[in-house]
Design an enzyme around this catalytic site. Sequence first.
Site, PDB file in Angstrom:
ATOM      1  N   GLY A  12     -14.357  -0.414 -10.187  1.00  0.00           N
ATOM      2  CA  GLY A  12     -15.678  -0.814  -9.712  1.00  0.00           C
ATOM      3  C   GLY A  12     -16.634  -1.328 -10.770  1.00  0.00           C
ATOM      4  O   GLY A  12     -17.377  -2.271 -10.504  1.00  0.00           O
ATOM      5  N   ARG A  25      -7.293  -0.033 -24.498  1.00  0.00           N
ATOM      6  CA  ARG A  25      -6.240   0.497 -23.629  1.00  0.00           C
ATOM      7  C   ARG A  25      -4.870   0.470 -24.289  1.00  0.00           C
ATOM      8  O   ARG A  25      -4.083   1.404 -24.128  1.00  0.00           O
ATOM      9  CB  ARG A  25      -6.218  -0.307 -22.319  1.00  0.00           C
ATOM     10  CG  ARG A  25      -7.422  -0.043 -21.466  1.00  0.00           C
ATOM     11  CD  ARG A  25      -7.489  -0.919 -20.236  1.00  0.00           C
ATOM     12  NE  ARG A  25      -8.596  -0.507 -19.375  1.00  0.00           N
ATOM     13  CZ  ARG A  25      -8.923  -1.097 -18.248  1.00  0.00           C
ATOM     14  NH1 ARG A  25      -8.229  -2.151 -17.823  1.00  0.00           N
ATOM     15  NH2 ARG A  25      -9.938  -0.663 -17.520  1.00  0.00           N
ATOM     16  N   HIS A  30      -2.194  -4.803 -16.069  1.00  0.00           N
ATOM     17  CA  HIS A  30      -2.764  -6.154 -16.047  1.00  0.00           C
ATOM     18  C   HIS A  30      -1.881  -7.073 -16.878  1.00  0.00           C
ATOM     19  O   HIS A  30      -1.350  -6.651 -17.913  1.00  0.00           O
ATOM     20  CB  HIS A  30      -4.179  -6.120 -16.638  1.00  0.00           C
ATOM     21  CG  HIS A  30      -4.954  -7.393 -16.481  1.00  0.00           C
ATOM     22  ND1 HIS A  30      -5.823  -7.612 -15.435  1.00  0.00           N
ATOM     23  CD2 HIS A  30      -5.008  -8.514 -17.236  1.00  0.00           C
ATOM     24  CE1 HIS A  30      -6.378  -8.807 -15.562  1.00  0.00           C
ATOM     25  NE2 HIS A  30      -5.898  -9.376 -16.638  1.00  0.00           N
TER      26      HIS A  30
END
Length: 613
Positions: free
Chosen positions: A155, A442, A549
């Site tokens: 979000g 990440r 991703h």
Amino acid sequence: MKKGTYKVKAKGHGSSFMPMEVTLSEEKIEAIKVDAKGETKGVADEVFHRLPNQIVKNQTLNVDAISGATISSHGVIDGVAEAIDEAGGDSEEWKKRAKPATEKNSDQELTADVVIIGAGGAGLAAAARSIQLGKKVIVLEKFPQIGGNTTRAGGPMNAAEPEWQKDFKCLPGEKETLKELMNTPVDKIDAEYQADFKKLQKQIKTYLDSGADYLFDSGLLHEIQTYLGGKRHDLNGREIHGKYELVTTLVNNVLDSVKWLEQLGVKFEHEVTMPVGALWRRGHKPVEPMGYAFIHVLGDWVKAHGGQILTETKAEKLLLEDGKVSGVIASNRGSKVTVHAKTTVLTAGGFGANTKMCQKYNTYWPEIQDDMATTNSPAITGDGIKLGQSVGAALTGMGFIQLMPVSDPVTGELFTGLQTPPENYIMVNQKGARFVNEYAERDTLARAAIKEGGLFYLIADDKIKETAYNTTQESIDAQVKAGTLYRADTLEELAKKAGMDPATLVDSIKKYNSYVDAGHDPEFGKSVFNLKCEKAPFYATPRKPAIHHTMGGLVIDTKTHVLNDKNEIIKGLYSAGENAGGLHAGNRLGGNSLADIFTFGRIAAETIAEEEK
């Protein structure tokens, strides 16, 4: 069967159970009511609408799972089966009954100004903006419901908005991060970014010299962090970093994307936040949960304003006329759908749910295992990239696959357990020892976790728990009961439940709390802190890296034209979002995906309108 309404619980996608009410007569299933409030909105909505209707209408449990929502589909079927058995019936007999007849649609031939392939965030943004600019739009989506990966996103959407961010105090460690940037030699920065980097250093100096204690940010800081966060070397030593033109286009337009989404109806919280690996607190978080907040607003807006969205319609082939893409041939339940269009926009996402494709292109990780989970929607299999290639599109950055370090060890989901902002992360290995700077990118976190054996735990206390994303006390309690989340009144007891060494965990948390007090982590260099871990009960959330991703994709320019190997525009073809590459380079910052898809989806629509004037 014994007549009555039976209350059962069935396994769902995002929660450990779904309450259901199944009303039975002696021979029939009369009604099925699913309480799906614990589910991730938008991921399985079609299941709770379609499956109960199919089961009741056809009086059979031999119904197909809904594509993209297999877990929830089986949850509904199993819940009804449980009710039948409880009523004295034979659910196995119901499962062997005839399947509902599949209705084949007639072939269709349609025309539009713009055809968009993929109804995730980028596609719906392109659709909504195109409609605003007076275009007739058709959107094709291969799955039964819209949303793609955007529905599964956390979000927060990165956009520097300095005046808004001044409402928030800086956290311990944030000024140290800025000082490090201010003192970085300019020659460490790639040439095209150097002028902007010098301007940023002046901004930082002015802020630090002022003695202010608010949260500093600027478009230049967002730019440089996006660039540095994506600058990586592959296994062969080749360097990649984000294309300057794409990165600056993103950071210079993303706040306009936030304002545009607000105009369409998306409501944002006032509180600033950040997801894992974002590097800075600039996340605009919607009031409604997760990416569904964007998808339902955009989807509803597109439909209400004349846009046509065809679900279960898979694009198979791009049409070419005189070297220009002129539409697409798609399939829908065995029928042929031909869309003739002046322009075609590829927004079908990356290939994170296609393990074989990830393995084929990977040049960053030593290995991507066959059984590695993914956070992705099953729809994200590289279709748009392959379509682009079929008409000569060039590819860029395909070898860089992002692993999400804090994923569910079994399902790959993001929002099981307690997922908090990174300033509150406490990561410990299977012995109970910290092993990494939890505020890092990440890929850094994933690499460290893999080195520790993959599985690790996020530790939280009752205060840290309050900062968790997209969860409820009911969900927490259910997961504790199911054994997928550990809770205890002492750290020693928590360690025993999770199989860690109690003394090691206690020592790790004691040290961490002292670092929060000091605002400095001498062990791993965590740069930003917020809460200590000290108030019972304590929690341990099992986590493991999963495919998240794919940074690579079709080569585009700043106007979203798709380019070929000669850097020439392929006429009539555009791309945005994860379908395109070149922006995030070797590693994407958390919160930059939503920034990317809404900004470049919007730009695609505006480019098309400008060029058709």
